[in-house]
Scaffold this motif. Structure first.
Motif, PDB file in Angstrom:
ATOM      1  N   VAL A  70      41.494  42.735  39.173  1.00  0.00           N
ATOM      2  CA  VAL A  70      40.563  41.701  39.642  1.00  0.00           C
ATOM      3  C   VAL A  70      39.711  41.280  38.456  1.00  0.00           C
ATOM      4  CG1 VAL A  70      38.672  41.131  41.206  1.00  0.00           C
ATOM      5  CG2 VAL A  70      40.507  42.671  41.964  1.00  0.00           C
ATOM      6  N   VAL A  71      39.671  39.998  38.184  1.00  0.00           N
ATOM      7  CA  VAL A  71      38.867  39.468  37.087  1.00  0.00           C
ATOM      8  C   VAL A  71      37.553  38.957  37.653  1.00  0.00           C
ATOM      9  CG1 VAL A  71      38.722  37.736  35.250  1.00  0.00           C
ATOM     10  CG2 VAL A  71      40.898  38.884  35.726  1.00  0.00           C
ATOM     11  N   VAL A  72      36.453  39.424  37.107  1.00  0.00           N
ATOM     12  CA  VAL A  72      35.117  39.071  37.583  1.00  0.00           C
ATOM     13  C   VAL A  72      34.252  38.683  36.390  1.00  0.00           C
ATOM     14  CG1 VAL A  72      35.240  40.561  39.612  1.00  0.00           C
ATOM     15  CG2 VAL A  72      34.370  41.479  37.453  1.00  0.00           C
ATOM     16  N   LEU A  73      33.084  38.164  36.695  1.00  0.00           N
ATOM     17  CA  LEU A  73      32.130  37.765  35.661  1.00  0.00           C
ATOM     18  C   LEU A  73      30.951  38.731  35.637  1.00  0.00           C
ATOM     19  CD1 LEU A  73      32.008  33.916  36.286  1.00  0.00           C
ATOM     20  CD2 LEU A  73      33.262  35.119  34.483  1.00  0.00           C
ATOM     21  N   PRO A  74      30.427  39.040  34.457  1.00  0.00           N
ATOM     22  CA  PRO A  74      29.195  39.821  34.396  1.00  0.00           C
ATOM     23  C   PRO A  74      28.032  39.000  34.938  1.00  0.00           C
ATOM     24  CG  PRO A  74      29.777  39.020  32.222  1.00  0.00           C
ATOM     25  CD  PRO A  74      30.927  38.678  33.116  1.00  0.00           C
ATOM     26  N   GLN A  75      26.997  39.650  35.359  1.00  0.00           N
ATOM     27  CA  GLN A  75      25.866  38.955  35.973  1.00  0.00           C
ATOM     28  C   GLN A  75      25.286  37.871  35.083  1.00  0.00           C
ATOM     29  OE1 GLN A  75      26.441  39.922  39.362  1.00  0.00           O
ATOM     30  NE2 GLN A  75      24.379  39.112  39.203  1.00  0.00           N
ATOM     31  N   ALA A  76      25.257  38.113  33.784  1.00  0.00           N
ATOM     32  CA  ALA A  76      24.663  37.143  32.864  1.00  0.00           C
ATOM     33  C   ALA A  76      25.426  35.823  32.869  1.00  0.00           C
ATOM     34  CB  ALA A  76      24.641  37.717  31.448  1.00  0.00           C
ATOM     35  N   LEU A 128      41.007  33.796  40.157  1.00  0.00           N
ATOM     36  CA  LEU A 128      42.156  34.233  40.947  1.00  0.00           C
ATOM     37  C   LEU A 128      43.436  34.163  40.119  1.00  0.00           C
ATOM     38  CD1 LEU A 128      43.522  35.110  43.571  1.00  0.00           C
ATOM     39  CD2 LEU A 128      43.546  32.696  44.282  1.00  0.00           C
ATOM     40  N   LEU A 129      43.615  33.092  39.348  1.00  0.00           N
ATOM     41  CA  LEU A 129      44.813  32.955  38.537  1.00  0.00           C
ATOM     42  C   LEU A 129      44.873  34.029  37.452  1.00  0.00           C
ATOM     43  CD1 LEU A 129      47.373  31.509  37.842  1.00  0.00           C
ATOM     44  CD2 LEU A 129      46.060  29.832  36.547  1.00  0.00           C
ATOM     45  N   TYR A 130      43.754  34.297  36.803  1.00  0.00           N
ATOM     46  CA  TYR A 130      43.708  35.384  35.829  1.00  0.00           C
ATOM     47  C   TYR A 130      44.098  36.714  36.494  1.00  0.00           C
ATOM     48  CZ  TYR A 130      41.339  32.844  32.029  1.00  0.00           C
ATOM     49  OH  TYR A 130      41.027  32.000  30.999  1.00  0.00           O
ATOM     50  N   SER A 131      43.548  36.951  37.669  1.00  0.00           N
ATOM     51  CA  SER A 131      43.829  38.201  38.378  1.00  0.00           C
ATOM     52  C   SER A 131      45.316  38.315  38.706  1.00  0.00           C
ATOM     53  CB  SER A 131      42.992  38.282  39.662  1.00  0.00           C
ATOM     54  OG  SER A 131      41.605  38.240  39.379  1.00  0.00           O
TER      55      SER A 131
END
Length: 227
Positions: A70-76, A128-131
């Protein structure tokens, strides 16, 4: 790693792709999840659960190993990205990868990431595509295709058949007929012999997916779904 992946697959073009193309793969999975509730009032939290489960099924089906990514973003980065203040290149440089070793763990990761995936001006489709690609594996995804140089985003911003099949079946094959077909030089209109090394194998769907494909192009006889 994500930056090189984006460059190799032209993934940032996905930001201009038609969201309905991806939605057409996710929505049927949600309907399957909710099929026992026809006629009942569906609360917002149930819809969220259906979305989380559907994305988890899509990713889990695409695995080439025991884990899903799962690819996510850091809070910053997540806050400005949700407001449309972050471009695709910035997102790619800052994105993080988290792995899940079970379906339950995957659903937990996705549920926590839903604010990022569902942000109105955010980058949910790109995440989603990265994941999907990292879960399947870039090298294996290319091996799935008839032509490894195929872009996942087709002309006019449509998802390619390979991307549609990756989401529906977990394998990025280029066709929608059953199994494999062999095309020799004579069939393809090329000069030369029909020796084995002149034959190309066209890959179709290996097994029935949970959600089927209905396309207008079948009516035009451009494609043949099944058989």
């Amino acid at each position: 790693r994500l930056a090189s992946l984006a460059a190799a697959w032209h993934i940032e073009d996905y930001t201009e792709a038609r969201a309905c193309e991806a939605d057409s793969q996710v929505t049927p999975c949600m309907l399957v999840y909710l099929q026992g509730l026809w006629g009942a009032e569906v609360a917002p939290d149930m819809l969220l659960d259906a979305l989380v489960h559907s994305l988890a099924v899509i990713l889990w089906t695409a695995r080439s190993s025991s884990c899903a990514t799962v690819v996510v973003l850091p809070q910053a980065t997540a806050a400005p990205a949700a407001r449309g203040l972050c471009d695709a290149a910035q997102l790619t440089r800052s994105a993080q990868m988290v792995t899940a070793a079970s379906m339950q763990q995957l659903e937990g990761l996705l549920k926590a990431a839903m604010p990022q995936y569902c942000a109105r001006k955010g980058w949910g489709l790109l995440l989603l595509l990265y994941s999907l690609l990292l879960t399947r594996g870039c090298a294996i995804t290319k091996q799935d295709m008839d032509d490894p140089s195929t872009c996942l985003i087709d002309h006019h911003g449509y998802c390619s058949m390979e991307l549609v099949n990756l989401m529906l079946t977990g394998v990025a094959v280029s066709n929608v007929f059953d199994g494999k077909r062999q095309l020799d030089a004579a069939d393809s209109g090329l000069d030369g012999s029909t020796a084995d090394d002149d034959k190309q194998v066209l890959r179709g769907v290996a097994s029935q997916a949970r959600v089927g494909l209905l396309t207008l192009f079948e009516w035009y006889r451009y494609v043949e779904v099944g058989q």
